[in-house]
Scaffold this active site. Structure first.
Site, PDB file in Angstrom:
ATOM      1  N   ARG A  29      -1.475  -7.520  -2.525  1.00  0.00           N
ATOM      2  CA  ARG A  29      -0.344  -6.621  -2.774  1.00  0.00           C
ATOM      3  C   ARG A  29       0.473  -7.113  -3.959  1.00  0.00           C
ATOM      4  O   ARG A  29       0.957  -8.248  -3.952  1.00  0.00           O
ATOM      5  CB  ARG A  29       0.539  -6.542  -1.526  1.00  0.00           C
ATOM      6  CG  ARG A  29       1.632  -5.507  -1.714  1.00  0.00           C
ATOM      7  CD  ARG A  29       2.044  -4.818  -0.470  1.00  0.00           C
ATOM      8  NE  ARG A  29       2.537  -5.671   0.587  1.00  0.00           N
ATOM      9  CZ  ARG A  29       3.527  -5.317   1.399  1.00  0.00           C
ATOM     10  NH1 ARG A  29       4.125  -4.163   1.239  1.00  0.00           N
ATOM     11  NH2 ARG A  29       3.914  -6.086   2.352  1.00  0.00           N
TER      12      ARG A  29
ATOM     13  N   THR B 170       5.144  -3.834  -7.619  1.00  0.00           N
ATOM     14  CA  THR B 170       4.885  -2.417  -7.309  1.00  0.00           C
ATOM     15  C   THR B 170       4.636  -2.193  -5.820  1.00  0.00           C
ATOM     16  O   THR B 170       4.720  -1.069  -5.334  1.00  0.00           O
ATOM     17  CB  THR B 170       3.653  -1.907  -8.072  1.00  0.00           C
ATOM     18  OG1 THR B 170       2.507  -2.618  -7.585  1.00  0.00           O
ATOM     19  CG2 THR B 170       3.783  -2.115  -9.565  1.00  0.00           C
TER      20      THR B 170
ATOM     21  N   ASP C  12      -0.276 -12.679  12.048  1.00  0.00           N
ATOM     22  CA  ASP C  12      -1.145 -12.510  10.875  1.00  0.00           C
ATOM     23  C   ASP C  12      -2.586 -12.798  11.292  1.00  0.00           C
ATOM     24  O   ASP C  12      -2.936 -13.936  11.628  1.00  0.00           O
ATOM     25  CB  ASP C  12      -0.698 -13.474   9.766  1.00  0.00           C
ATOM     26  CG  ASP C  12      -1.471 -13.212   8.479  1.00  0.00           C
ATOM     27  OD1 ASP C  12      -0.842 -12.818   7.488  1.00  0.00           O
ATOM     28  OD2 ASP C  12      -2.720 -13.375   8.476  1.00  0.00           O
TER      29      ASP C  12
ATOM     30  N   ASP D  31      -4.433 -15.550   9.259  1.00  0.00           N
ATOM     31  CA  ASP D  31      -3.949 -16.899   9.572  1.00  0.00           C
ATOM     32  C   ASP D  31      -4.436 -17.350  10.936  1.00  0.00           C
ATOM     33  O   ASP D  31      -4.813 -18.513  11.127  1.00  0.00           O
ATOM     34  CB  ASP D  31      -2.413 -16.947   9.534  1.00  0.00           C
ATOM     35  CG  ASP D  31      -1.885 -17.008   8.105  1.00  0.00           C
ATOM     36  OD1 ASP D  31      -2.663 -17.375   7.206  1.00  0.00           O
ATOM     37  OD2 ASP D  31      -0.707 -16.669   7.904  1.00  0.00           O
TER      38      ASP D  31
HETATM   39  N1  URA Z   1      -1.604  -7.826   8.788  1.00  0.00           N
HETATM   40  C1  URA Z   1      -1.645  -8.731   9.795  1.00  0.00           C
HETATM   41  O1  URA Z   1      -2.446  -9.665   9.785  1.00  0.00           O
HETATM   42  N2  URA Z   1      -0.783  -8.577  10.826  1.00  0.00           N
HETATM   43  C2  URA Z   1       0.109  -7.566  10.881  1.00  0.00           C
HETATM   44  O2  URA Z   1       0.854  -7.483  11.851  1.00  0.00           O
HETATM   45  C3  URA Z   1       0.124  -6.638   9.809  1.00  0.00           C
HETATM   46  C4  URA Z   1      -0.736  -6.788   8.778  1.00  0.00           C
END
Ligand code: URA
Length: 211
Positions: free
Chosen positions: A106, A110, A202, A205
């Site tokens: 990302r 922008t 995430d 992660d």
């Molecule tokens: N990406 C992720 O890994 N977790 C989220 O909650 C949103 C996007």
């Protein structure tokens, strides 16, 4: 949440495993194992409508016309990097599938997804394509990936997620109404910084132990 081209995989085994996976105490090893198991079950559901044809085979007793998958091998496309967690489990069920990868980050200014990697199998236009990303959050990456795959020639696509936000489902179905979505859960909402709530944190992660 109702959208015409959208399905929740509500099999009890998927739901149970997803609950274990969401828990914050779940270790990286367990998360990886559970994601693989759910991916296999989602692949089973996502491929339920693949076309069959008949070939003649010989059993030890007689010949018969038996069903096999019709057409070219299907293609799984992982949106990097968390998509690889779903991809691996799906490949356990469909080991001969062709595999593509698409990477996007990302742009901080922008906020738009920018492609940094793309590698796809040939003849993608003749294959059923299943695009995988565990978290359908804003939908920006999914929309951009599917737009890019259409530019590359893909015609028949499905999108498979583990957890989706209503915002992501709306965004994807608005831009690509021809692409069915399969997910194991639809959560409440997105947080201000784009995390799915209640979600699982995430996914990348948790899958790779990077936090
Ligand atoms: N990406 C992720 O890994 N977790 C989220 O909650 C949103 C996007």
């Amino acid at each position: 949440m109702t959208a015409p081209n959208f399905k929740v995989a509500d099999h009890p085994l998927i739901q149970h495993k997803l609950t274990l996976l969401r828990r914050k105490e779940t270790s990286t090893a367990e998360f990886r194992q559970l994601l693989g198991e759910i991916a296999l079950l989602l692949a089973f559901e996502a491929t339920r409508d693949l076309a069959l044809t008949k070939v003649e085979i010989e059993t030890p007793l007689e010949t018969m016309a038996a069903p096999v998958l019709d057409g070219k091998k299907l293609c799984l496309v992982s949106i990097l990097r968390a998509g690889n967690g779903l991809l691996e489990g799906m490949l356990d069920l469909i080991p001969s599938a062709r595999v593509g990868h698409i990477g996007m980050y990302r742009d901080h200014e922008t906020l738009e997804p920018v492609e940094y990697y793309l590698k796809l199998p040939h003849s993608i236009g003749e294959r059923q394509v299943i695009v995988v990303d565990p978290m359908l959050a804003t939908g920006n990456s999914a929309v951009a990936a599917i737009t890019r795959l259409k530019e590359a020639g893909a015609k028949r696509m499905k999108f498979v997620a583990l957890v989706a936000a209503p915002e992501g489902i709306s965004a994807l179905t608005e831009v690509h109404p021809d692409v069915p979505i399969l997910t194991a859960a639809v959560d409440r909402q997105l947080s201000e910084i784009g995390y799915i709530l209640p979600g699982l944190g995430d996914a990348g992660d948790r899958l790779y132990g990077t936090k």
